[in-house]
Design a protein around this motif. Structure first.
Motif, PDB file in Angstrom:
ATOM      1  N   HIS A   1      -4.163  10.454   0.791  1.00  9.59           N
ATOM      2  CA  HIS A   1      -3.806  10.329  -0.626  1.00  9.59           C
ATOM      3  C   HIS A   1      -2.379   9.812  -0.781  1.00  9.59           C
ATOM      4  O   HIS A   1      -1.657  10.228  -1.674  1.00  9.59           O
ATOM      5  CB  HIS A   1      -3.994  11.666  -1.334  1.00  9.59           C
ATOM      6  CG  HIS A   1      -5.385  12.187  -1.227  1.00  9.59           C
ATOM      7  ND1 HIS A   1      -6.445  11.630  -1.909  1.00  9.59           N
ATOM      8  CD2 HIS A   1      -5.902  13.187  -0.478  1.00  9.59           C
ATOM      9  CE1 HIS A   1      -7.548  12.270  -1.598  1.00  9.59           C
ATOM     10  NE2 HIS A   1      -7.242  13.220  -0.734  1.00  9.59           N
TER      11      HIS A   1
ATOM     12  N   PHE B   1     -10.287   2.726  -1.561  1.00 10.88           N
ATOM     13  CA  PHE B   1      -9.026   3.402  -1.269  1.00 10.88           C
ATOM     14  C   PHE B   1      -8.528   3.143   0.149  1.00 10.88           C
ATOM     15  O   PHE B   1      -8.482   4.045   0.998  1.00 10.88           O
ATOM     16  CB  PHE B   1      -9.148   4.901  -1.551  1.00 10.88           C
ATOM     17  CG  PHE B   1      -9.336   5.183  -3.002  1.00 10.88           C
ATOM     18  CD1 PHE B   1      -8.262   5.134  -3.880  1.00 10.88           C
ATOM     19  CD2 PHE B   1     -10.592   5.449  -3.512  1.00 10.88           C
ATOM     20  CE1 PHE B   1      -8.433   5.354  -5.235  1.00 10.88           C
ATOM     21  CE2 PHE B   1     -10.775   5.671  -4.865  1.00 10.88           C
ATOM     22  CZ  PHE B   1      -9.698   5.627  -5.721  1.00 10.88           C
TER      23      PHE B   1
ATOM     24  N   GLY C   1      -4.793   5.437   3.239  1.00  9.74           N
ATOM     25  CA  GLY C   1      -5.929   5.699   2.373  1.00  9.74           C
ATOM     26  C   GLY C   1      -7.107   6.153   3.206  1.00  9.74           C
ATOM     27  O   GLY C   1      -6.953   6.877   4.181  1.00  9.74           O
TER      28      GLY C   1
ATOM     29  N   ASN D   1      -0.166   3.676  -2.713  1.00 11.83           N
ATOM     30  CA  ASN D   1       0.408   3.257  -3.983  1.00 11.83           C
ATOM     31  C   ASN D   1      -0.770   3.073  -4.949  1.00 11.83           C
ATOM     32  O   ASN D   1      -1.677   2.296  -4.671  1.00 11.83           O
ATOM     33  CB  ASN D   1       1.157   1.947  -3.768  1.00 11.83           C
ATOM     34  CG  ASN D   1       1.641   1.303  -5.036  1.00 11.83           C
ATOM     35  OD1 ASN D   1       1.354   1.729  -6.140  1.00 11.83           O
ATOM     36  ND2 ASN D   1       2.394   0.242  -4.872  1.00 11.83           N
ATOM     37  N   PRO D   2      -0.801   3.765  -6.067  1.00  8.43           N
ATOM     38  CA  PRO D   2      -1.964   3.671  -6.958  1.00  8.43           C
ATOM     39  C   PRO D   2      -2.214   2.262  -7.489  1.00  8.43           C
ATOM     40  O   PRO D   2      -3.346   1.906  -7.786  1.00  8.43           O
ATOM     41  CB  PRO D   2      -1.648   4.644  -8.090  1.00  8.43           C
ATOM     42  CG  PRO D   2      -0.181   4.883  -8.021  1.00  8.43           C
ATOM     43  CD  PRO D   2       0.224   4.664  -6.595  1.00  8.43           C
ATOM     44  N   TYR D   3      -1.168   1.448  -7.568  1.00  7.53           N
ATOM     45  CA  TYR D   3      -1.354   0.071  -8.049  1.00  7.53           C
ATOM     46  C   TYR D   3      -2.030  -0.811  -7.003  1.00  7.53           C
ATOM     47  O   TYR D   3      -2.551  -1.871  -7.330  1.00  7.53           O
ATOM     48  CB  TYR D   3      -0.011  -0.528  -8.454  1.00  7.53           C
ATOM     49  CG  TYR D   3       0.660   0.221  -9.564  1.00  7.53           C
ATOM     50  CD1 TYR D   3       0.151   0.185 -10.856  1.00  7.53           C
ATOM     51  CD2 TYR D   3       1.787   0.988  -9.324  1.00  7.53           C
ATOM     52  CE1 TYR D   3       0.755   0.894 -11.885  1.00  7.53           C
ATOM     53  CE2 TYR D   3       2.404   1.696 -10.344  1.00  7.53           C
ATOM     54  CZ  TYR D   3       1.885   1.644 -11.613  1.00  7.53           C
ATOM     55  OH  TYR D   3       2.481   2.340 -12.626  1.00  7.53           O
TER      56      TYR D   3
ATOM     57  N   SER E   1       0.829  -1.211   0.000  1.00  8.76           N
ATOM     58  CA  SER E   1       0.000   0.000   0.000  1.00  8.76           C
ATOM     59  C   SER E   1       0.856   1.251   0.000  1.00  8.76           C
ATOM     60  O   SER E   1       0.396   2.315  -0.364  1.00  8.76           O
ATOM     61  CB  SER E   1      -0.925   0.001   1.214  1.00  8.76           C
ATOM     62  OG  SER E   1      -1.881  -1.011   1.068  1.00  8.76           O
TER      63      SER E   1
END
Length: 78
Positions: free
Chosen positions: A21, A58, A51, A24-26, A13
């Protein structure tokens, strides 16, 4: 393609702290297991990305020990 073939996809994460915010976007894709870190007391580690736990997407999928982990060195090819 991996999950369609029965392979679990796991991402950290992230280690950028408590902000909403910082994930990790993946790690937030619906087919990914996003993993956050806990400290030695079993609490969410201060460096672990969090998140928004109220969100359905998220936030880490799960948390696991991430502080004071001892592992054997890896001697493979880079």
């Amino acid at each position: 393609m991996l999950t369609d073939n029965g392979i679990n996809v796991v991402f950290s994460s992230g280690n950028t702290g408590p902000g909403q915010h910082t994930l990790n976007p993946y790690s937030v894709a619906p087919w990914v297991v996003g993993v956050g870190a806990t400290d030695t007391a079993g609490h969410l580690a201060n460096f672990s990305s969090r998140g928004d736990f109220a969100s359905g997407l998220f936030h880490p999928t799960l948390v696991a020990p991430g502080v004071d982990i001892v592992s054997s060195p890896w001697f493979g090819n880079y």
